[in-house]
Design an enzyme around this catalytic site. Sequence first.
Site, short mmCIF file in Angstrom:
data_model
loop_
_atom_site.label_atom_id
_atom_site.label_comp_id
_atom_site.label_asym_id
_atom_site.label_seq_id
_atom_site.Cartn_x
_atom_site.Cartn_y
_atom_site.Cartn_z
N HIS A 192 -2.04 -7.56 -6.41
CA HIS A 192 -2.99 -7.65 -5.30
C HIS A 192 -4.12 -6.64 -5.48
CE1 HIS A 192 -0.46 -10.40 -3.17
NE2 HIS A 192 0.50 -9.53 -2.91
N HIS A 195 4.11 -6.08 -8.20
CA HIS A 195 3.63 -7.07 -7.22
C HIS A 195 2.38 -6.57 -6.50
CE1 HIS A 195 4.14 -10.41 -4.35
NE2 HIS A 195 3.63 -9.56 -3.48
N GLU A 196 2.46 -5.37 -5.97
CA GLU A 196 1.32 -4.82 -5.23
C GLU A 196 0.16 -4.51 -6.17
OE1 GLU A 196 1.22 -5.02 -2.12
OE2 GLU A 196 3.36 -5.48 -1.85
#
Length: 338
Positions: A26, A22-23
């Site tokens: 980003h 997920h990170e």
Amino acid sequence: MSLSIGGWVGAVFGFGFLILIHELGHFLALRRLGLPVHSFSIGFGSPLWSRSWSGTEYRLGWIPLGGYVMTESPEELDRREREGLPLLPDHAPSHQFLVAVAGPLANILLGCLLFFFIMSIWGTPVPGLSIDSVVNGSPAAVAGLKTGDRLHALNGVSLQSWNAFVLQIQVNRQRASLIAVFRDEKEILLPITAIQEGNRFVLGIRPRFESSRPHGFLEALEAATMRTWQETTNVMSAMTQLLTFSGVKNVSGPLGILGMAGNAVLGGWVAFLSLMAVLSVNLAVFNLLPIPPLDGLRIIVSAWHWVTGKALSEKILLPIYQWGAMGLALLFLVITIK
């Protein structure tokens, strides 16, 4: 939750991997857009390990229940606050939108990839007659059923499949029944009575999934895509029920999720990877909720700025982010205690 050390290690590793992806979504979006990244952290709290490379500090926090990507250093934010300068990023709204979307999108793609891998190697997992876990306080737990028991018969009727077992429970409704299971190669008979949940009758048993025929490339890709979409709609439906408080009892906190992951580790690769795929989709949809500090609110705020050309005031946004983060932490605490 009585898990072995291996179960806990596997659960923490699996959950941490979902957060990493997920990170990473980003992070890669920021890099692709040429925006700065001060720190990339998996876990919260003081770092157990950190290393700086190419202008970014990579950290591993001691609380493995989340992560973050920061574009500015805390010192820079303190300086801006002292000088009365804006604290929120002043990046183009289109860039903020793309960065916010990238995290959930990475988890959706991971879920689809895991489903594809499972179906290519083991085929579509099907529920078998072996018990994977028993819900605490359920009729199955009261009757004495245990993880590893293999269902054999219900009221003298031999069981050929999990679906046949579920159908027989619905037919028996809440009448007292006698269930036969094999445990340590011995047949055991146990009295049991189902309870009603909504329009279904349940015993509180989760089956252990078994492999079937492996799929070819295109068949696996189609099946994985459909399964990902199905899980996405399931989570959206569950979120809707949560907003109306009708699904609160079915929500698990961080420790509950780690417990499920730990049990899946003990159930083998198919069970573990299947749960990781489902949790990855859950994480994606959850982060799309318009609740601070989740990505959903950032998407809405940046989309508003992008479409209207007017950014919302920091006097409005900062209190929302701050109080929202506290409220979300409190919600996690309440669910975990529950």
